[in-house]
Design a protein around this motif. Structure first.
Motif, short mmCIF file in Angstrom:
data_model
loop_
_atom_site.label_atom_id
_atom_site.label_comp_id
_atom_site.label_asym_id
_atom_site.label_seq_id
_atom_site.Cartn_x
_atom_site.Cartn_y
_atom_site.Cartn_z
N ARG A 1 2.13 1.97 -3.55
CA ARG A 1 1.14 1.98 -4.62
C ARG A 1 1.30 3.18 -5.54
O ARG A 1 1.84 4.23 -5.14
CB ARG A 1 -0.27 1.98 -4.03
CG ARG A 1 -0.70 3.30 -3.39
CD ARG A 1 -2.00 3.13 -2.64
NE ARG A 1 -2.50 4.38 -2.09
CZ ARG A 1 -2.03 4.96 -0.99
NH1 ARG A 1 -1.04 4.41 -0.32
NH2 ARG A 1 -2.57 6.09 -0.56
N SER A 2 0.85 3.00 -6.74
CA SER A 2 0.88 4.08 -7.73
C SER A 2 0.04 5.26 -7.24
O SER A 2 -1.02 5.08 -6.63
CB SER A 2 0.33 3.55 -9.06
OG SER A 2 0.22 4.59 -10.00
N TRP B 1 0.83 -1.20 0.00
CA TRP B 1 0.00 0.00 0.00
C TRP B 1 0.87 1.26 0.00
O TRP B 1 0.56 2.24 -0.69
CB TRP B 1 -0.93 -0.01 1.21
CG TRP B 1 -1.86 1.16 1.29
CD1 TRP B 1 -1.82 2.19 2.17
CD2 TRP B 1 -2.99 1.42 0.43
NE1 TRP B 1 -2.84 3.08 1.93
CE2 TRP B 1 -3.58 2.63 0.87
CE3 TRP B 1 -3.54 0.75 -0.65
CZ2 TRP B 1 -4.70 3.17 0.26
CZ3 TRP B 1 -4.66 1.30 -1.27
CH2 TRP B 1 -5.23 2.50 -0.82
N ALA C 1 -0.14 -2.98 -6.63
CA ALA C 1 0.41 -1.70 -6.17
C ALA C 1 0.96 -0.89 -7.34
O ALA C 1 0.85 0.34 -7.37
CB ALA C 1 1.50 -1.94 -5.13
N ASN C 2 1.55 -1.58 -8.31
CA ASN C 2 2.13 -0.90 -9.47
C ASN C 2 1.74 -1.64 -10.75
O ASN C 2 2.55 -2.35 -11.36
CB ASN C 2 3.65 -0.85 -9.35
CG ASN C 2 4.09 0.08 -8.23
OD1 ASN C 2 4.08 1.31 -8.40
ND2 ASN C 2 4.46 -0.48 -7.10
N SER D 1 -3.65 5.37 -8.26
CA SER D 1 -4.40 4.13 -8.05
C SER D 1 -5.88 4.42 -7.82
O SER D 1 -6.25 5.38 -7.13
CB SER D 1 -3.83 3.37 -6.85
OG SER D 1 -4.63 2.24 -6.55
N MET E 1 -7.11 -3.21 -1.98
CA MET E 1 -5.91 -3.74 -2.63
C MET E 1 -5.81 -5.25 -2.41
O MET E 1 -5.48 -6.01 -3.34
CB MET E 1 -4.66 -3.06 -2.08
CG MET E 1 -3.35 -3.67 -2.60
SD MET E 1 -1.90 -2.77 -2.03
CE MET E 1 -1.92 -1.39 -3.19
N GLU F 1 -7.77 -2.48 -13.09
CA GLU F 1 -7.82 -1.08 -12.63
C GLU F 1 -8.56 -0.22 -13.64
O GLU F 1 -9.35 0.65 -13.28
CB GLU F 1 -6.40 -0.56 -12.39
CG GLU F 1 -5.83 -0.86 -11.03
CD GLU F 1 -5.49 0.41 -10.27
OE1 GLU F 1 -5.50 1.50 -10.88
OE2 GLU F 1 -5.24 0.31 -9.05
#
Length: 355
Positions: A206-207, A203, A306-307, A210, A218, A243
């Motif tokens: 994360r981007s 977390w 996360a990415n 997001s 998540m 996403e």
């Protein structure tokens, strides 16, 4: 008494003294040789797979009795106590289970018990297991105390200190060491703590853009990504695809969530009626994420969510060749072509299996 007789008596006494000293020295040498031979001689009667369990309060004589029961006949209690004192093991016997190996010596055994080199067993939580599979696997481990027997999922979570939390997805797939006397709840506590740390770390990484609002979201998405592919390199792609669907309000339409919602009713086949029958986990009939995770995601799945990989793919389908890989598409037309390719590859694979 004459000086001559007195001198003769003293000579006899001296000779007796010297004789006694020599006898004592010989006896001491013999005892030392016997002791030294005992300490470093391989013990008989030990077979592979045997173990010594040292309980709280056990003394050296108690350990010797247990060794006798295991078939070890070497050494008397005095020799064992003397060796324990020499090694500094007397009064320092560490509680636990110890592996007995053919060919080991009394010295090696007492050093092992003194230093607490207990048997370390291992239990692996497999990526993608759900809570039912995890509990069933723990139940099969005979060496673990079964403290969760008779507890439902809610009571189990309360027992490990997380009352009110849904258990699905909360235990990190890893290999956990345990020792004799540990319980299934001990393993679950460690796995829960490991997942909490892994989720916090993901977390935090994360981007920035997001679509996910909470760590729990998540975890849910990571569990779906975990179930959708076993190919590590594809996880960021699938995470990015989901996403994008969430961002534009498109339903996830992922079969693993439907299967999870079916529970024990799932027989290995997913049918059209399953996709159209509404449940809280049917992502064909309901928008957004399901209410809980559907499996235990590994670290790779968490990191993928996360990415996620950038792109504009919105659809994917298995290649159908048994590789576990997927074909990705930007439009519904491309996706339908991929589905036809999948069906063709699937039929070829089935024909090859039947030949």
């Amino acid at each position: 008494m004459s000086r001559k007789r007195k001198g003769g008596c003293l000579g006899v006494v001296f000779k007796l003294f010297v004789l006694l000293v020599l006898v004592a020295a010989a006896a001491a040498f013999w005892l030392w040789q016997r002791y030294d031979g005992f300490a470093d001689a391989p013990m008989s009667g030990i077979e592979n797979g045997e173990a010594l369990v040292v309980a709280s309060g056990d003394t050296v004589p108690a350990v010797v009795r247990k060794l006798r029961e295991a078939g070890v006949v070497e050494g008397d209690s005095l020799e064992w106590r003397a060796l324990a004192r020499q090694l500094g093991a007397a009064g320092r016997l560490q509680v636990g289970e110890y592996e007995l190996k053919p060919g080991m010596t009394p010295r090696e055994l007492l050093e092992m018990v003194r230093d607490g080199r207990i048997v370390q067993r291992r239990f692996t939580i497999v990526e993608g297991w759900n809570i039912r599979e995890l509990r069933a696997a723990l139940k099969r481990v005979a060496e673990l105390e079964q403290e969760s027997a008779g507890l439902d999922d809610a009571a189990l979570m309360k027992a490990i200190g997380h009352a009110g939390q849904h258990p699905e997805g909360r235990f990190l797939p890893e290999t956990y060491a345990y020792t004799r006397g540990d319980s299934d709840l001990d393993v679950l506590r460690r796995a829960h703590e490991a997942m909490a740390k892994a989720l916090d770390a993901a977390w935090a990484r994360r981007s920035k853009d997001s679509v996910l609002k909470t760590p729990d979201e998540m975890l849910v998405l990571a569990s779906i990504v975990e179930k959708e592919t076993g190919v590590s390199a594809e996880r960021p792609q699938i995470a990015g695809l989901f996403e994008r669907r969430l961002r534009i309000g498109m339903r996830l339409q992922t079969d693993p969530t439907v299967i999870y919602g079916l529970g024990a009713a799932y027989d290995g086949n997913i049918r059209k009626r399953d996709l159209t029958t509404d449940t809280p986990y049917n992502t064909y009939t309901r928008p957004g994420l399901p209410p809980t995770p559907i499996a235990m995601p590994g670290v790779d799945a968490l990191n993928a969510v996360a990415n996620p990989a950038p792109g504009d793919h919105l659809y994917f389908v298995a290649v159908g060749d048994g590789s576990g890989r997927h074909l990705f598409a930007r439009t519904l037309a491309e996706h339908e072509a991929n589905v036809r390719a999948y069906l063709q590859n699937y039929r070829k694979a089935r024909q090859a299996e039947s030949q």
